[in-house]
Design a protein around this motif. Structure first.
Motif, mmCIF file in Angstrom:
data_model
loop_
_atom_site.group_PDB
_atom_site.id
_atom_site.type_symbol
_atom_site.label_atom_id
_atom_site.label_comp_id
_atom_site.label_asym_id
_atom_site.label_seq_id
_atom_site.Cartn_x
_atom_site.Cartn_y
_atom_site.Cartn_z
ATOM 1 N N LEU A 187 0.810 -1.220 0.000
ATOM 2 C CA LEU A 187 0.000 0.000 0.000
ATOM 3 C C LEU A 187 0.842 1.268 0.000
ATOM 4 O O LEU A 187 0.320 2.358 -0.214
ATOM 5 C CB LEU A 187 -0.954 -0.008 1.199
ATOM 6 N N CYS B 33 -4.382 0.661 -3.405
ATOM 7 C CA CYS B 33 -5.286 -0.355 -2.869
ATOM 8 C C CYS B 33 -4.801 -1.737 -3.274
ATOM 9 O O CYS B 33 -3.807 -1.876 -3.990
ATOM 10 C CB CYS B 33 -6.713 -0.128 -3.374
ATOM 11 N N THR C 78 -6.401 -6.096 -3.860
ATOM 12 C CA THR C 78 -7.530 -7.015 -3.914
ATOM 13 C C THR C 78 -7.219 -8.249 -3.065
ATOM 14 O O THR C 78 -6.087 -8.438 -2.615
ATOM 15 C CB THR C 78 -7.800 -7.467 -5.353
ATOM 16 N N LEU D 63 -7.373 -1.724 7.903
ATOM 17 C CA LEU D 63 -7.824 -1.634 6.516
ATOM 18 C C LEU D 63 -9.279 -1.195 6.436
ATOM 19 O O LEU D 63 -10.026 -1.302 7.408
ATOM 20 C CB LEU D 63 -7.676 -2.994 5.819
ATOM 21 N N ARG E 111 -12.648 -1.630 3.567
ATOM 22 C CA ARG E 111 -13.110 -2.371 2.395
ATOM 23 C C ARG E 111 -14.046 -1.492 1.576
ATOM 24 O O ARG E 111 -14.930 -0.834 2.112
ATOM 25 C CB ARG E 111 -13.821 -3.651 2.824
ATOM 26 N N TYR E 112 -13.857 -1.512 0.259
ATOM 27 C CA TYR E 112 -14.712 -0.756 -0.649
ATOM 28 C C TYR E 112 -15.262 -1.699 -1.716
ATOM 29 O O TYR E 112 -14.575 -2.613 -2.159
ATOM 30 C CB TYR E 112 -13.921 0.363 -1.341
ATOM 31 N N ILE F 173 -12.170 -4.025 -3.016
ATOM 32 C CA ILE F 173 -10.766 -3.660 -2.870
ATOM 33 C C ILE F 173 -10.521 -3.258 -1.424
ATOM 34 O O ILE F 173 -11.459 -2.940 -0.688
ATOM 35 C CB ILE F 173 -10.361 -2.499 -3.808
ATOM 36 N N TYR F 174 -9.263 -3.277 -1.014
ATOM 37 C CA TYR F 174 -8.881 -2.935 0.352
ATOM 38 C C TYR F 174 -7.851 -1.811 0.318
ATOM 39 O O TYR F 174 -6.966 -1.791 -0.537
ATOM 40 C CB TYR F 174 -8.300 -4.153 1.067
ATOM 41 N N ALA F 175 -7.976 -0.878 1.263
ATOM 42 C CA ALA F 175 -7.053 0.251 1.340
ATOM 43 C C ALA F 175 -6.803 0.589 2.803
ATOM 44 O O ALA F 175 -7.499 0.100 3.700
ATOM 45 C CB ALA F 175 -7.631 1.458 0.603
ATOM 46 N N LYS F 176 -5.793 1.435 3.033
ATOM 47 C CA LYS F 176 -5.513 1.872 4.396
ATOM 48 C C LYS F 176 -6.708 2.629 4.952
ATOM 49 O O LYS F 176 -7.345 3.403 4.243
ATOM 50 C CB LYS F 176 -4.293 2.799 4.415
#
Length: 202
Positions: A151, A156, A158, A186, A188-189, A196-199
């Protein structure tokens, strides 16, 4: 230069409990993005990079339009592109509504010549995949370090990215990703295959 591979045990689909034979898998060196790809073609051919970029965009636009209109598209020796559809299970044609039929996938089929040329140029060497889990897999700290490094480079990731980085299977990956979400690491979007996953933003 050469391509690297590792050997993995074939899944025991029939659940016999017996040791299964090994099969080879390529160990990816990474992803060549469009910019680097165009740079390589430019250096090899001498064709203007801006001209290559414009041609690439034109190819993409024309390919998109042709596929959307039901054509199978051949790109020279590279191969053929086509689309497949999906819809609800029905027994009679009259039960199908056009609105329920949607795009399922975009398919790619290389030509025999292209496959032959890739195989001829390929030089293989055995290696140990860095993503292969050891014993019971990677620890939480190791997984978190891999996530952090990813990241820092990309916005992002997956679930597939996480599986590749850690070597963990889908079920374990989802469990661990959900745990990182619960811990506030994390976010989740999206939904379904678009997750997808992001900080987590502080």
């Amino acid at each position: 230069m050469s391509a690297q591979y590792d050997l993995y045990e074939t899944p025991d689909i029939k659940q016999t409990g017996e040791k299964q034979p090994l099969h080879p898998r390529i160990v990816p060196k990474g992803t060549i993005g469009q910019d680097e790809f165009l740079d390589r073609v430019h250096k090899f051919t001498g064709i203007s990079r801006s001209l290559l970029a414009g041609a690439m965009q034109s190819f993409q636009n024309e390919l998109k339009d042709l596929l959307a209109n039901g054509w199978i598209v051949e790109l020279g020796e590279i191969g053929y592109f086509s689309v497949s559809l999906q819809g609800p299970p029905v027994m009679h044609k009259k039960d199908v509504r056009a609105q329920s039929i949607k795009l399922k996938n975009i398919n790619y089929l290389p030509t025999k010549q292209f496959k032959r040329e890739v195989g001829y140029d390929m030089r293989l060497e055995r290696t140990e995949s860095l993503t292969r889990p050891k014993d019971n897999g990677r620890s939480e700290a190791e997984c978190l370090a891999l996530i952090t490094a990813h990241l820092e480079k990309y916005p992002c990731m997956t679930r597939t990215d996480y599986c590749y980085m850690t070597g963990h299977d889908k079920k374990r990956a989802l469990k661990e990703l959900n745990a990182f979400i619960e811990k506030g690491i994390l976010m989740r979007y999206g939904a379904g295959k678009q997750v997808i996953y992001a900080k987590k933003m502080i």
